[in-house]
Design a protein around this motif. Structure first.
Motif, mmCIF file in Angstrom:
data_model
loop_
_atom_site.group_PDB
_atom_site.id
_atom_site.type_symbol
_atom_site.label_atom_id
_atom_site.label_comp_id
_atom_site.label_asym_id
_atom_site.label_seq_id
_atom_site.Cartn_x
_atom_site.Cartn_y
_atom_site.Cartn_z
ATOM 1 N N THR A 115 0.799 -1.233 0.000
ATOM 2 C CA THR A 115 0.000 0.000 0.000
ATOM 3 C C THR A 115 0.831 1.283 0.000
ATOM 4 O O THR A 115 0.284 2.348 -0.261
ATOM 5 C CB THR A 115 -0.937 0.043 1.219
ATOM 6 O OG1 THR A 115 -0.160 -0.046 2.418
ATOM 7 C CG2 THR A 115 -1.936 -1.097 1.183
ATOM 8 N N TYR A 165 -9.470 -3.407 3.820
ATOM 9 C CA TYR A 165 -9.017 -2.227 4.554
ATOM 10 C C TYR A 165 -8.104 -1.299 3.760
ATOM 11 O O TYR A 165 -7.882 -0.165 4.176
ATOM 12 C CB TYR A 165 -8.342 -2.665 5.861
ATOM 13 C CG TYR A 165 -9.364 -3.092 6.879
ATOM 14 C CD1 TYR A 165 -10.082 -2.146 7.603
ATOM 15 C CD2 TYR A 165 -9.665 -4.435 7.071
ATOM 16 C CE1 TYR A 165 -11.058 -2.525 8.507
ATOM 17 C CE2 TYR A 165 -10.647 -4.820 7.974
ATOM 18 C CZ TYR A 165 -11.334 -3.859 8.692
ATOM 19 O OH TYR A 165 -12.320 -4.232 9.579
ATOM 20 N N SER A 166 -7.591 -1.750 2.622
ATOM 21 C CA SER A 166 -6.757 -0.873 1.793
ATOM 22 C C SER A 166 -7.240 -0.793 0.354
ATOM 23 O O SER A 166 -6.584 -0.153 -0.470
ATOM 24 C CB SER A 166 -5.300 -1.366 1.803
ATOM 25 O OG SER A 166 -4.718 -1.192 3.060
ATOM 26 N N VAL A 209 -6.054 1.103 8.117
ATOM 27 C CA VAL A 209 -6.671 2.305 8.684
ATOM 28 C C VAL A 209 -5.648 3.427 8.842
ATOM 29 O O VAL A 209 -5.975 4.609 8.654
ATOM 30 C CB VAL A 209 -7.392 2.010 10.021
ATOM 31 C CG1 VAL A 209 -8.532 1.026 9.804
ATOM 32 C CG2 VAL A 209 -6.431 1.522 11.095
ATOM 33 N N GLU A 244 -3.091 3.976 6.873
ATOM 34 C CA GLU A 244 -2.901 4.526 5.534
ATOM 35 C C GLU A 244 -4.093 5.366 5.080
ATOM 36 O O GLU A 244 -3.950 6.285 4.294
ATOM 37 C CB GLU A 244 -2.656 3.398 4.533
ATOM 38 C CG GLU A 244 -1.223 2.934 4.464
ATOM 39 C CD GLU A 244 -0.298 4.056 4.034
ATOM 40 O OE1 GLU A 244 -0.309 4.453 2.862
ATOM 41 O OE2 GLU A 244 0.452 4.549 4.901
ATOM 42 N N SER A 245 -5.276 5.059 5.593
ATOM 43 C CA SER A 245 -6.474 5.803 5.185
ATOM 44 C C SER A 245 -6.439 7.248 5.654
ATOM 45 O O SER A 245 -6.999 8.131 5.013
ATOM 46 C CB SER A 245 -7.731 5.122 5.748
ATOM 47 O OG SER A 245 -7.872 5.389 7.143
ATOM 48 N N ALA A 302 -8.050 8.286 8.065
ATOM 49 C CA ALA A 302 -9.382 8.572 8.606
ATOM 50 C C ALA A 302 -9.358 8.472 10.127
ATOM 51 O O ALA A 302 -9.009 7.428 10.685
ATOM 52 C CB ALA A 302 -10.412 7.602 8.029
#
Length: 260
Positions: A65, A101-102, A195, A197-198, A200
């Motif tokens: 990712t 999740y990615s 999460v 990497e998100s 958010a």
């Protein structure tokens, strides 16, 4: 880390790199390659605070990712198989989990790397059960998702009042998290990479808290996770995660919710 002699550190880095990648470590030709040998492999990968299995999961998920080359993703896959840290079936589960999740593109990147390494090693296909083998009852699937969410996140879910939340309830928790081909602590590490990497805020805070509140991940392991993640994602991203981990360690110790 007591390797204060540069030569000793470099030798340790080459040895660890060979173990982790499942192939002979090439001599570095640039400063960047030296940093992989002398810091990432010699210092980070040899730290005792995080099990090798977890480091492989974090490294593979991060590599897929965070823009590492396909060959580097393959290196971690090969090393995980060669050391027995993960089986081929577990790696297939990891690809599916990372997709959630990615994004399916990143999950597919890891899955394709697993395929290439497995073919190169001459491994037979992994024996993994289908996501659903039999017809299901809609209410049962809904109830299973609610129950799994509460177990994984350590707090009850809200009503699935949008298509997105229905997908979380029915597929993410009602099906994927309930698969037993990859243990729950292992799923945590992949989730945490996704999460983080998100970027958010709610997923980052709630999943970091849940990882410890559930007992799946210990505080010292979470602190080591940040270092391992930072070697792939970079120090600026990891600095934010480090602050959240420290905050959530205190909340879990006091029995407080992630948002309390």
């Amino acid at each position: 880390m007591t390797r204060l002699d540069p030569a000793a550190r470099s030798a340790a880095g080459l040895t660890t790199q060979a173990e982790v990648t499942g192939r002979e470590a090439p001599a570095p030709t640039t400063l960047l390659e030296e940093s992989w040998r002398d810091f990432v492999f010699a210092e980070v990968w040899t730290r005792p605070g995080l099990p090798r299995r977890a480091r492989f999961l974090v490294a593979m998920a991060s590599a897929a990712t965070c823009g590492l080359a396909d060959g580097q993703v393959e290196d971690f896959v090969r090393g995980a198989l060669a050391t027995g840290a993960l089986t081929l079936a577990e790696l297939r589960e990891a690809g599916l989990h990372l997709a959630v999740y990615s994004g399916w593109g990143n999950g597919g990147r890891l899955d394709r790397a697993v395929t290439r390494v497995a073919e190169a090693l001459g491994l037979p296909p992994a024996d993994v059960p289908p996501i659903r083998a039999e017809p299901w009852d809609a209410q049962e699937r809904n109830d299973q998702g609610h129950a799994e969410f509460a177990k994984v996140m350590t707090f009850p879910p809200g009503p699935p009042n949008s298509p997105y939340l229905v997908g979380i309830n029915t597929f993410v928790f009602g099906e994927m998290w309930r698969r037993r081909g990859l243990d729950e602590p292992s799923r945590r590490w992949i989730t945490l990479v996704g999460v983080c990497e998100s970027g958010a805020d709610i997923p980052i805070r709630s999943h970091i808290h849940a990882a410890m509140a559930s007992g799946n991940c210990q505080p010292e392991e979470m602190l080591e996770f940040v270092l391992q993640y930072g070697t792939h994602a970079g120090w600026p991203k990891a600095s934010r995660i480090n602050a959240v981990v420290i905050e959530m360690i205190a909340k879990v110790e006091k029995g407080l919710p992630w948002n309390g």
